[in-house]
Design a protein around this motif. Sequence first.
Motif, PDB file in Angstrom:
ATOM      1  N   PRO A 216       0.790  -1.240   0.000  1.00 31.13           N
ATOM      2  CA  PRO A 216       0.000   0.000   0.000  1.00 31.13           C
ATOM      3  C   PRO A 216       0.816   1.280   0.000  1.00 31.13           C
ATOM      4  O   PRO A 216       0.354   2.304  -0.500  1.00 31.13           O
ATOM      5  N   SER A 217       2.031   1.235   0.547  1.00 32.45           N
ATOM      6  CA  SER A 217       2.845   2.455   0.623  1.00 32.45           C
ATOM      7  C   SER A 217       3.587   2.758  -0.673  1.00 32.45           C
ATOM      8  O   SER A 217       4.207   3.814  -0.804  1.00 32.45           O
ATOM      9  N   TYR A 218       3.509   1.853  -1.647  1.00 31.16           N
ATOM     10  CA  TYR A 218       4.203   2.058  -2.925  1.00 31.16           C
ATOM     11  C   TYR A 218       3.293   2.815  -3.873  1.00 31.16           C
ATOM     12  O   TYR A 218       2.213   2.343  -4.226  1.00 31.16           O
ATOM     13  N   LYS A 219       3.735   3.991  -4.279  1.00 26.77           N
ATOM     14  CA  LYS A 219       2.925   4.856  -5.136  1.00 26.77           C
ATOM     15  C   LYS A 219       3.592   5.095  -6.493  1.00 26.77           C
ATOM     16  O   LYS A 219       3.412   6.129  -7.108  1.00 26.77           O
ATOM     17  N   GLU A 220       4.381   4.140  -6.939  1.00 28.41           N
ATOM     18  CA  GLU A 220       5.085   4.249  -8.208  1.00 28.41           C
ATOM     19  C   GLU A 220       6.067   5.416  -8.224  1.00 28.41           C
ATOM     20  O   GLU A 220       6.338   6.011  -9.261  1.00 28.41           O
ATOM     21  N   GLU A 221       6.601   5.742  -7.045  1.00 29.36           N
ATOM     22  CA  GLU A 221       7.708   6.682  -6.908  1.00 29.36           C
ATOM     23  C   GLU A 221       8.807   5.939  -6.168  1.00 29.36           C
ATOM     24  O   GLU A 221       9.015   6.135  -4.974  1.00 29.36           O
ATOM     25  N   PRO A 222       9.495   5.014  -6.848  1.00 29.12           N
ATOM     26  CA  PRO A 222      10.420   4.115  -6.157  1.00 29.12           C
ATOM     27  C   PRO A 222      11.489   4.818  -5.345  1.00 29.12           C
ATOM     28  O   PRO A 222      11.794   4.383  -4.229  1.00 29.12           O
ATOM     29  N   ARG A 223      12.060   5.915  -5.848  1.00 29.67           N
ATOM     30  CA  ARG A 223      13.130   6.593  -5.116  1.00 29.67           C
ATOM     31  C   ARG A 223      12.639   7.062  -3.747  1.00 29.67           C
ATOM     32  O   ARG A 223      13.277   6.846  -2.734  1.00 29.67           O
ATOM     33  N   THR A 277      26.787 -19.068 -16.766  1.00 31.02           N
ATOM     34  CA  THR A 277      27.886 -18.128 -17.032  1.00 31.02           C
ATOM     35  C   THR A 277      27.414 -16.673 -17.016  1.00 31.02           C
ATOM     36  O   THR A 277      28.155 -15.776 -17.394  1.00 31.02           O
ATOM     37  N   GLY A 278      26.182 -16.474 -16.581  1.00 30.56           N
ATOM     38  CA  GLY A 278      25.625 -15.128 -16.579  1.00 30.56           C
ATOM     39  C   GLY A 278      26.378 -14.193 -15.642  1.00 30.56           C
ATOM     40  O   GLY A 278      26.840 -14.597 -14.575  1.00 30.56           O
ATOM     41  N   ASN A 279      26.500 -12.936 -16.055  1.00 35.76           N
ATOM     42  CA  ASN A 279      27.160 -11.941 -15.203  1.00 35.76           C
ATOM     43  C   ASN A 279      26.303 -10.681 -15.064  1.00 35.76           C
ATOM     44  O   ASN A 279      26.809  -9.586 -14.876  1.00 35.76           O
ATOM     45  N   GLN A 280      24.983 -10.881 -15.177  1.00 34.20           N
ATOM     46  CA  GLN A 280      24.034  -9.799 -14.998  1.00 34.20           C
ATOM     47  C   GLN A 280      22.896 -10.249 -14.098  1.00 34.20           C
ATOM     48  O   GLN A 280      22.472 -11.407 -14.173  1.00 34.20           O
ATOM     49  N   VAL A 281      22.442  -9.345 -13.254  1.00 33.39           N
ATOM     50  CA  VAL A 281      21.299  -9.625 -12.387  1.00 33.39           C
ATOM     51  C   VAL A 281      20.301  -8.484 -12.573  1.00 33.39           C
ATOM     52  O   VAL A 281      20.341  -7.479 -11.862  1.00 33.39           O
ATOM     53  N   PRO A 282      19.409  -8.613 -13.562  1.00 34.58           N
ATOM     54  CA  PRO A 282      18.405  -7.566 -13.756  1.00 34.58           C
ATOM     55  C   PRO A 282      17.587  -7.362 -12.483  1.00 34.58           C
ATOM     56  O   PRO A 282      17.217  -8.329 -11.812  1.00 34.58           O
ATOM     57  N   ARG A 283      17.322  -6.124 -12.162  1.00 38.76           N
ATOM     58  CA  ARG A 283      16.598  -5.836 -10.923  1.00 38.76           C
ATOM     59  C   ARG A 283      15.219  -6.493 -10.894  1.00 38.76           C
ATOM     60  O   ARG A 283      14.798  -6.991  -9.852  1.00 38.76           O
ATOM     61  N   VAL A 284      14.527  -6.469 -12.033  1.00 35.62           N
ATOM     62  CA  VAL A 284      13.184  -7.057 -12.059  1.00 35.62           C
ATOM     63  C   VAL A 284      13.247  -8.562 -11.796  1.00 35.62           C
ATOM     64  O   VAL A 284      12.371  -9.130 -11.140  1.00 35.62           O
ATOM     65  N   ARG A 285      14.273  -9.207 -12.293  1.00 37.88           N
ATOM     66  CA  ARG A 285      14.435 -10.647 -12.075  1.00 37.88           C
ATOM     67  C   ARG A 285      14.748 -10.922 -10.609  1.00 37.88           C
ATOM     68  O   ARG A 285      14.168 -11.815  -9.988  1.00 37.88           O
ATOM     69  N   PHE A 286      15.661 -10.124 -10.057  1.00 36.64           N
ATOM     70  CA  PHE A 286      16.012 -10.301  -8.646  1.00 36.64           C
ATOM     71  C   PHE A 286      14.805 -10.095  -7.746  1.00 36.64           C
ATOM     72  O   PHE A 286      14.539 -10.888  -6.842  1.00 36.64           O
ATOM     73  N   GLU A 287      14.061  -9.016  -7.970  1.00 31.98           N
ATOM     74  CA  GLU A 287      12.899  -8.723  -7.127  1.00 31.98           C
ATOM     75  C   GLU A 287      11.888  -9.854  -7.169  1.00 31.98           C
ATOM     76  O   GLU A 287      11.340 -10.254  -6.136  1.00 31.98           O
ATOM     77  N   SER A 325      11.790  -5.431 -18.760  1.00 30.79           N
ATOM     78  CA  SER A 325      12.211  -4.186 -18.116  1.00 30.79           C
ATOM     79  C   SER A 325      11.274  -3.019 -18.381  1.00 30.79           C
ATOM     80  O   SER A 325      11.332  -2.002 -17.688  1.00 30.79           O
ATOM     81  N   ASP A 326      10.380  -3.155 -19.375  1.00 33.42           N
ATOM     82  CA  ASP A 326       9.482  -2.043 -19.673  1.00 33.42           C
ATOM     83  C   ASP A 326       8.486  -1.847 -18.526  1.00 33.42           C
ATOM     84  O   ASP A 326       7.955  -2.800 -17.975  1.00 33.42           O
ATOM     85  N   ALA A 327       8.265  -0.603 -18.165  1.00 36.63           N
ATOM     86  CA  ALA A 327       7.334  -0.253 -17.084  1.00 36.63           C
ATOM     87  C   ALA A 327       7.669  -0.988 -15.792  1.00 36.63           C
ATOM     88  O   ALA A 327       6.790  -1.403 -15.044  1.00 36.63           O
ATOM     89  N   ALA A 328       8.977  -1.142 -15.530  1.00 38.60           N
ATOM     90  CA  ALA A 328       9.414  -1.955 -14.389  1.00 38.60           C
ATOM     91  C   ALA A 328       8.893  -1.443 -13.057  1.00 38.60           C
ATOM     92  O   ALA A 328       8.664  -2.219 -12.132  1.00 38.60           O
ATOM     93  N   LYS A 333       2.863  -4.142 -12.322  1.00 36.77           N
ATOM     94  CA  LYS A 333       3.924  -5.006 -12.843  1.00 36.77           C
ATOM     95  C   LYS A 333       4.778  -5.555 -11.701  1.00 36.77           C
ATOM     96  O   LYS A 333       5.150  -6.735 -11.673  1.00 36.77           O
ATOM     97  N   LEU A 334       5.116  -4.681 -10.750  1.00 35.67           N
ATOM     98  CA  LEU A 334       5.914  -5.094  -9.598  1.00 35.67           C
ATOM     99  C   LEU A 334       5.201  -6.194  -8.818  1.00 35.67           C
ATOM    100  O   LEU A 334       5.781  -7.257  -8.530  1.00 35.67           O
ATOM    101  N   LEU A 335       3.938  -5.955  -8.477  1.00 39.79           N
ATOM    102  CA  LEU A 335       3.179  -6.951  -7.717  1.00 39.79           C
ATOM    103  C   LEU A 335       3.017  -8.236  -8.520  1.00 39.79           C
ATOM    104  O   LEU A 335       3.100  -9.343  -7.963  1.00 39.79           O
ATOM    105  N   GLY A 336       2.804  -8.103  -9.812  1.00 38.99           N
ATOM    106  CA  GLY A 336       2.593  -9.282 -10.647  1.00 38.99           C
ATOM    107  C   GLY A 336       3.786 -10.208 -10.664  1.00 38.99           C
ATOM    108  O   GLY A 336       3.636 -11.429 -10.537  1.00 38.99           O
ATOM    109  N   ARG A 337       4.995  -9.661 -10.801  1.00 39.81           N
ATOM    110  CA  ARG A 337       6.170 -10.535 -10.874  1.00 39.81           C
ATOM    111  C   ARG A 337       6.516 -11.145  -9.518  1.00 39.81           C
ATOM    112  O   ARG A 337       7.044 -12.253  -9.450  1.00 39.81           O
ATOM    113  N   ILE A 338       6.217 -10.439  -8.442  1.00 43.64           N
ATOM    114  CA  ILE A 338       6.467 -10.993  -7.114  1.00 43.64           C
ATOM    115  C   ILE A 338       5.464 -12.110  -6.815  1.00 43.64           C
ATOM    116  O   ILE A 338       5.831 -13.195  -6.350  1.00 43.64           O
TER     117      ILE A 338
END
Length: 348
Positions: A216-223, A277-287, A325-328, A333-338
Amino acid sequence: MKFTVTEYSFEFIVQKLKADRYYVPGYQREFVWTPAKQSKFIESVFMGLPIPFVFFWQDEEGRMEIVDGSQRIRTIRDFMDDKVALRGLETLPAANGLRFSDFAPSRRLMFSEKSLRVIILDNSTDAVTRTEMFARINTGGTTANDAEVRRGSLPGPFMDMVIELADSPEFVELTPISRSLVDKREREELVTRFFAYLESFDPTLVASDGGNGDIPSYKEEPRRFYFSFVKEANDRISSEIEQDDTSPTADAMREEFLRTLQFVNAVSPNGFTKSQTGNQVPRVRFESIAVGSALALRADPDLLLRSPDITPLLESAPFKEATKSDAANVKSKLLGRIRLVRDWLAER
Protein backbone atom coordinates in the motif's frame (compact mmCIF):
# COMPACT_ATOMS: atom_id res chain seq x y z
CA MET A 1 10.91 24.04 -4.79
CA LYS A 2 12.05 27.21 -3.00
CA PHE A 3 15.47 28.69 -3.72
CA THR A 4 17.47 31.90 -3.88
CA VAL A 5 20.10 32.97 -6.40
CA THR A 6 23.30 34.80 -5.46
CA GLU A 7 26.97 35.17 -6.44
CA TYR A 8 30.09 34.39 -4.40
CA SER A 9 33.73 35.04 -5.31
CA PHE A 10 36.15 32.14 -5.69
CA GLU A 11 38.09 33.42 -2.69
CA PHE A 12 34.99 33.54 -0.50
CA ILE A 13 33.87 30.01 -1.45
CA VAL A 14 37.34 28.54 -0.90
CA GLN A 15 37.55 30.14 2.56
CA LYS A 16 34.17 28.69 3.50
CA LEU A 17 35.16 25.28 2.16
CA LYS A 18 38.35 25.24 4.21
CA ALA A 19 36.41 26.32 7.31
CA ASP A 20 33.99 23.40 6.74
CA ARG A 21 31.10 25.83 6.38
CA TYR A 22 30.62 24.50 2.85
CA TYR A 23 30.92 20.73 2.47
CA VAL A 24 30.59 17.88 0.02
CA PRO A 25 27.90 15.40 1.20
CA GLY A 26 28.79 11.77 1.79
CA TYR A 27 26.55 10.51 -1.01
CA GLN A 28 28.55 12.29 -3.71
CA ARG A 29 31.33 10.51 -5.51
CA GLU A 30 34.96 11.03 -4.68
CA PHE A 31 36.89 13.65 -6.62
CA VAL A 32 37.07 12.21 -10.14
CA TRP A 33 38.31 15.01 -12.37
CA THR A 34 41.64 14.20 -14.00
CA PRO A 35 44.49 16.75 -13.97
CA ALA A 36 43.77 17.39 -17.66
CA LYS A 37 40.10 18.16 -16.96
CA GLN A 38 41.05 20.40 -14.04
CA SER A 39 43.45 22.29 -16.31
CA LYS A 40 40.82 22.73 -19.02
CA PHE A 41 38.41 24.17 -16.46
CA ILE A 42 41.00 26.64 -15.13
CA GLU A 43 41.83 27.62 -18.70
CA SER A 44 38.14 28.32 -19.34
CA VAL A 45 38.05 30.59 -16.29
CA PHE A 46 41.07 32.59 -17.52
CA MET A 47 39.43 32.85 -20.95
CA GLY A 48 36.35 34.41 -19.36
CA LEU A 49 33.96 31.67 -20.44
CA PRO A 50 30.73 31.42 -18.41
CA ILE A 51 30.73 28.93 -15.55
CA PRO A 52 27.59 26.86 -14.98
CA PHE A 53 25.53 27.44 -11.85
CA VAL A 54 26.44 25.54 -8.69
CA PHE A 55 23.76 24.34 -6.29
CA PHE A 56 23.89 24.55 -2.51
CA TRP A 57 21.48 23.46 0.18
CA GLN A 58 21.51 25.02 3.61
CA ASP A 59 21.19 22.42 6.35
CA GLU A 60 19.64 22.87 9.78
CA GLU A 61 22.97 24.04 11.24
CA GLY A 62 23.34 26.73 8.60
CA ARG A 63 26.13 24.95 6.74
CA MET A 64 26.01 24.71 2.97
CA GLU A 65 25.91 21.29 1.33
CA ILE A 66 27.33 21.38 -2.21
CA VAL A 67 24.63 19.53 -4.14
CA ASP A 68 26.11 20.11 -7.59
CA GLY A 69 29.41 21.71 -8.51
CA SER A 70 31.79 20.05 -6.07
CA GLN A 71 34.27 19.06 -8.81
CA ARG A 72 34.52 22.67 -9.99
CA ILE A 73 34.77 24.09 -6.48
CA ARG A 74 37.42 21.60 -5.38
CA THR A 75 39.42 22.30 -8.54
CA ILE A 76 39.35 26.04 -7.78
CA ARG A 77 40.47 25.37 -4.21
CA ASP A 78 43.29 23.05 -5.25
CA PHE A 79 44.50 25.46 -7.92
CA MET A 80 44.57 28.38 -5.48
CA ASP A 81 46.46 26.12 -3.03
CA ASP A 82 49.13 25.48 -5.69
CA LYS A 83 48.19 21.80 -5.94
CA VAL A 84 47.41 21.96 -9.67
CA ALA A 85 50.02 22.53 -12.37
CA LEU A 86 48.29 23.38 -15.64
CA ARG A 87 48.85 20.98 -18.52
CA GLY A 88 47.58 20.21 -21.99
CA LEU A 89 46.30 23.75 -22.62
CA GLU A 90 45.80 24.57 -26.29
CA THR A 91 44.18 28.01 -26.25
CA LEU A 92 46.57 29.40 -23.61
CA PRO A 93 49.66 27.21 -24.15
CA ALA A 94 51.93 29.73 -22.38
CA ALA A 95 50.27 28.77 -19.10
CA ASN A 96 51.27 25.10 -19.34
CA GLY A 97 53.31 24.05 -16.32
CA LEU A 98 52.25 27.06 -14.23
CA ARG A 99 50.74 26.92 -10.77
CA PHE A 100 48.64 29.66 -9.17
CA SER A 101 51.66 31.26 -7.46
CA ASP A 102 53.47 31.50 -10.81
CA PHE A 103 51.01 34.04 -12.16
CA ALA A 104 51.46 37.78 -11.69
CA PRO A 105 49.74 39.24 -8.58
CA SER A 106 47.19 41.04 -10.75
CA ARG A 107 46.27 37.77 -12.47
CA ARG A 108 45.93 35.98 -9.14
CA LEU A 109 43.70 38.75 -7.81
CA MET A 110 41.52 38.71 -10.91
CA PHE A 111 41.16 34.92 -10.59
CA SER A 112 40.29 35.11 -6.88
CA GLU A 113 37.64 37.74 -7.54
CA LYS A 114 35.92 35.68 -10.24
CA SER A 115 32.42 34.76 -9.12
CA LEU A 116 30.22 31.71 -9.20
CA ARG A 117 26.47 32.01 -9.55
CA VAL A 118 24.90 29.96 -6.78
CA ILE A 119 21.40 28.58 -6.38
CA ILE A 120 20.67 27.92 -2.69
CA LEU A 121 17.88 25.43 -2.14
CA ASP A 122 15.57 26.00 0.81
CA ASN A 123 16.16 24.02 3.98
CA SER A 124 12.84 22.20 3.47
CA THR A 125 14.16 20.50 0.31
CA ASP A 126 14.71 16.85 1.27
CA ALA A 127 17.51 14.62 -0.01
CA VAL A 128 15.29 12.80 -2.50
CA THR A 129 14.18 16.06 -4.12
CA ARG A 130 17.72 17.43 -4.16
CA THR A 131 19.12 14.41 -5.95
CA GLU A 132 16.17 14.30 -8.36
CA MET A 133 16.88 17.93 -9.19
CA PHE A 134 20.58 17.15 -9.57
CA ALA A 135 19.87 14.31 -12.00
CA ARG A 136 17.62 16.51 -14.13
CA ILE A 137 19.81 19.60 -14.43
CA ASN A 138 23.26 18.08 -14.03
CA THR A 139 25.64 19.80 -16.43
CA GLY A 140 27.76 16.77 -17.26
CA GLY A 141 29.35 15.67 -14.01
CA THR A 142 29.02 12.18 -12.54
CA THR A 143 25.75 11.87 -10.69
CA ALA A 144 25.54 9.90 -7.46
CA ASN A 145 23.10 7.02 -7.80
CA ASP A 146 20.30 6.22 -5.37
CA ALA A 147 22.27 3.65 -3.38
CA GLU A 148 25.07 6.17 -2.82
CA VAL A 149 22.57 8.85 -1.82
CA ARG A 150 20.98 6.61 0.80
CA ARG A 151 24.34 5.46 2.13
CA GLY A 152 25.52 9.04 2.60
CA SER A 153 22.34 10.79 3.68
CA LEU A 154 20.73 8.03 5.78
CA PRO A 155 23.42 6.51 8.00
CA GLY A 156 22.13 4.15 10.67
CA PRO A 157 21.93 0.53 11.80
CA PHE A 158 19.67 -0.61 8.97
CA MET A 159 21.94 0.96 6.38
CA ASP A 160 24.92 -0.70 8.08
CA MET A 161 23.14 -4.06 7.78
CA VAL A 162 22.41 -3.49 4.10
CA ILE A 163 26.10 -2.81 3.45
CA GLU A 164 27.09 -5.90 5.47
CA LEU A 165 24.66 -8.23 3.66
CA ALA A 166 25.55 -6.82 0.24
CA ASP A 167 29.14 -7.92 0.85
CA SER A 168 28.26 -11.32 2.30
CA PRO A 169 29.83 -14.31 0.46
CA GLU A 170 26.43 -15.94 -0.03
CA PHE A 171 25.00 -12.90 -1.79
CA VAL A 172 28.11 -12.18 -3.83
CA GLU A 173 28.06 -15.74 -5.16
CA LEU A 174 24.44 -15.43 -6.30
CA THR A 175 24.90 -12.00 -7.87
CA PRO A 176 27.85 -12.12 -10.31
CA ILE A 177 27.89 -8.54 -11.59
CA SER A 178 30.53 -6.35 -13.19
CA ARG A 179 33.14 -4.42 -11.22
CA SER A 180 31.62 -1.13 -12.32
CA LEU A 181 28.23 -2.11 -10.90
CA VAL A 182 29.85 -3.24 -7.66
CA ASP A 183 31.55 0.15 -7.41
CA LYS A 184 28.18 1.82 -7.97
CA ARG A 185 26.81 -0.21 -5.02
CA GLU A 186 24.36 -2.19 -7.12
CA ARG A 187 24.31 -5.00 -4.55
CA GLU A 188 23.28 -2.51 -1.85
CA GLU A 189 20.49 -1.37 -4.15
CA LEU A 190 19.26 -4.96 -4.53
CA VAL A 191 19.35 -5.65 -0.78
CA THR A 192 17.46 -2.43 -0.07
CA ARG A 193 14.78 -3.31 -2.60
CA PHE A 194 14.41 -6.80 -1.12
CA PHE A 195 13.67 -5.49 2.35
CA ALA A 196 11.57 -2.53 1.20
CA TYR A 197 9.23 -4.71 -0.85
CA LEU A 198 9.14 -7.68 1.52
CA GLU A 199 8.54 -5.71 4.72
CA SER A 200 5.92 -3.51 3.05
CA PHE A 201 4.00 -6.38 1.42
CA ASP A 202 0.64 -7.17 3.06
CA PRO A 203 -0.70 -10.57 1.91
CA THR A 204 -4.11 -9.90 3.50
CA LEU A 205 -4.93 -7.03 1.15
CA VAL A 206 -6.46 -7.20 -2.31
CA ALA A 207 -4.70 -4.81 -4.65
CA SER A 208 -6.44 -2.60 -7.20
CA ASP A 209 -5.58 -5.12 -9.90
CA GLY A 210 -7.54 -7.79 -8.02
CA GLY A 211 -4.51 -9.81 -6.96
CA ASN A 212 -3.89 -11.16 -3.46
CA GLY A 213 -1.33 -9.08 -1.64
CA ASP A 214 -0.44 -5.42 -1.92
CA ILE A 215 2.25 -2.89 -1.05
CA PRO A 216 0.00 0.00 0.00
CA SER A 217 2.84 2.45 0.62
CA TYR A 218 4.20 2.06 -2.93
CA LYS A 219 2.92 4.86 -5.14
CA GLU A 220 5.09 4.25 -8.21
CA GLU A 221 7.71 6.68 -6.91
CA PRO A 222 10.42 4.12 -6.16
CA ARG A 223 13.13 6.59 -5.12
CA ARG A 224 10.92 8.18 -2.45
CA PHE A 225 9.54 4.77 -1.42
CA TYR A 226 13.02 3.32 -0.76
CA PHE A 227 14.21 6.49 0.95
CA SER A 228 11.22 6.51 3.33
CA PHE A 229 11.59 2.82 4.09
CA VAL A 230 15.30 3.11 4.91
CA LYS A 231 14.66 6.08 7.19
CA GLU A 232 11.86 4.29 9.05
CA ALA A 233 13.91 1.08 9.36
CA ASN A 234 16.90 3.03 10.70
CA ASP A 235 14.68 4.73 13.28
CA ARG A 236 12.95 1.52 14.37
CA ILE A 237 16.16 -0.47 14.77
CA SER A 238 17.92 2.44 16.51
CA SER A 239 15.06 2.70 19.01
CA GLU A 240 15.29 -1.02 19.82
CA ILE A 241 19.05 -0.83 20.30
CA GLU A 242 18.74 2.17 22.60
CA GLN A 243 16.27 0.28 24.79
CA ASP A 244 17.81 -3.19 24.95
CA ASP A 245 21.24 -2.97 23.25
CA THR A 246 19.89 -5.29 20.57
CA SER A 247 17.34 -5.22 17.78
CA PRO A 248 14.95 -8.15 17.25
CA THR A 249 13.84 -6.47 14.03
CA ALA A 250 17.36 -6.38 12.58
CA ASP A 251 18.07 -9.94 13.71
CA ALA A 252 14.89 -11.23 12.07
CA MET A 253 15.55 -9.33 8.84
CA ARG A 254 19.11 -10.62 8.59
CA GLU A 255 18.00 -14.19 9.27
CA GLU A 256 15.23 -14.01 6.67
CA PHE A 257 17.55 -12.58 4.04
CA LEU A 258 20.12 -15.35 4.54
CA ARG A 259 17.39 -18.00 4.59
CA THR A 260 16.07 -16.69 1.29
CA LEU A 261 19.56 -16.86 -0.22
CA GLN A 262 19.90 -20.44 0.99
CA PHE A 263 16.59 -21.30 -0.63
CA VAL A 264 17.38 -19.60 -3.96
CA ASN A 265 20.75 -21.32 -4.06
CA ALA A 266 18.95 -24.67 -3.66
CA VAL A 267 16.08 -24.15 -6.11
CA SER A 268 17.71 -22.06 -8.86
CA PRO A 269 20.80 -23.58 -10.52
CA ASN A 270 21.80 -20.16 -11.83
CA GLY A 271 20.97 -18.13 -8.75
CA PHE A 272 19.55 -14.78 -9.83
CA THR A 273 21.17 -14.89 -13.28
CA LYS A 274 19.76 -16.36 -16.49
CA SER A 275 22.56 -18.87 -17.12
CA GLN A 276 25.49 -20.56 -15.39
CA THR A 277 27.89 -18.13 -17.03
CA GLY A 278 25.62 -15.13 -16.58
CA ASN A 279 27.16 -11.94 -15.20
CA GLN A 280 24.03 -9.80 -15.00
CA VAL A 281 21.30 -9.63 -12.39
CA PRO A 282 18.40 -7.57 -13.76
CA ARG A 283 16.60 -5.84 -10.92
CA VAL A 284 13.18 -7.06 -12.06
CA ARG A 285 14.43 -10.65 -12.08
CA PHE A 286 16.01 -10.30 -8.65
CA GLU A 287 12.90 -8.72 -7.13
CA SER A 288 10.66 -11.42 -8.53
CA ILE A 289 12.77 -14.37 -7.38
CA ALA A 290 13.97 -12.99 -4.04
CA VAL A 291 10.82 -11.35 -2.72
CA GLY A 292 8.52 -14.02 -4.17
CA SER A 293 10.62 -16.77 -2.54
CA ALA A 294 10.69 -14.98 0.82
CA LEU A 295 6.91 -14.56 0.82
CA ALA A 296 6.44 -18.25 -0.05
CA LEU A 297 8.76 -19.23 2.81
CA ARG A 298 6.82 -17.03 5.21
CA ALA A 299 3.62 -18.83 4.27
CA ASP A 300 5.21 -22.30 4.33
CA PRO A 301 8.59 -22.62 6.12
CA ASP A 302 8.76 -26.33 5.17
CA LEU A 303 9.23 -25.22 1.57
CA LEU A 304 12.91 -24.83 2.41
CA LEU A 305 13.12 -28.58 3.09
CA ARG A 306 11.38 -29.51 -0.17
CA SER A 307 13.37 -27.01 -2.28
CA PRO A 308 11.56 -27.56 -5.61
CA ASP A 309 13.49 -26.87 -8.79
CA ILE A 310 12.29 -23.46 -9.96
CA THR A 311 13.79 -23.78 -13.45
CA PRO A 312 10.45 -24.58 -15.18
CA LEU A 313 9.01 -21.32 -13.86
CA LEU A 314 12.05 -19.24 -14.79
CA GLU A 315 11.94 -20.59 -18.34
CA SER A 316 8.20 -20.11 -18.73
CA ALA A 317 6.57 -17.49 -20.93
CA PRO A 318 4.65 -15.89 -18.00
CA PHE A 319 7.88 -15.32 -16.05
CA LYS A 320 9.71 -13.89 -19.05
CA GLU A 321 6.79 -11.57 -19.71
CA ALA A 322 6.58 -10.52 -16.05
CA THR A 323 10.28 -9.67 -15.86
CA LYS A 324 10.52 -7.47 -18.92
CA SER A 325 12.21 -4.19 -18.12
CA ASP A 326 9.48 -2.04 -19.67
CA ALA A 327 7.33 -0.25 -17.08
CA ALA A 328 9.41 -1.95 -14.39
CA ASN A 329 8.31 0.44 -11.65
CA VAL A 330 4.60 0.32 -12.43
CA LYS A 331 2.94 -1.05 -9.31
CA SER A 332 0.82 -3.67 -11.08
CA LYS A 333 3.92 -5.01 -12.84
CA LEU A 334 5.91 -5.09 -9.60
CA LEU A 335 3.18 -6.95 -7.72
CA GLY A 336 2.59 -9.28 -10.65
CA ARG A 337 6.17 -10.53 -10.87
CA ILE A 338 6.47 -10.99 -7.11
CA ARG A 339 3.15 -12.86 -6.83
CA LEU A 340 4.02 -15.07 -9.80
CA VAL A 341 6.98 -16.64 -8.00
CA ARG A 342 5.20 -16.74 -4.63
CA ASP A 343 2.12 -18.49 -6.04
CA TRP A 344 4.08 -20.97 -8.18
CA LEU A 345 6.10 -22.04 -5.13
CA ALA A 346 2.95 -22.27 -3.01
CA GLU A 347 1.61 -24.91 -5.39
CA ARG A 348 4.65 -27.07 -4.88
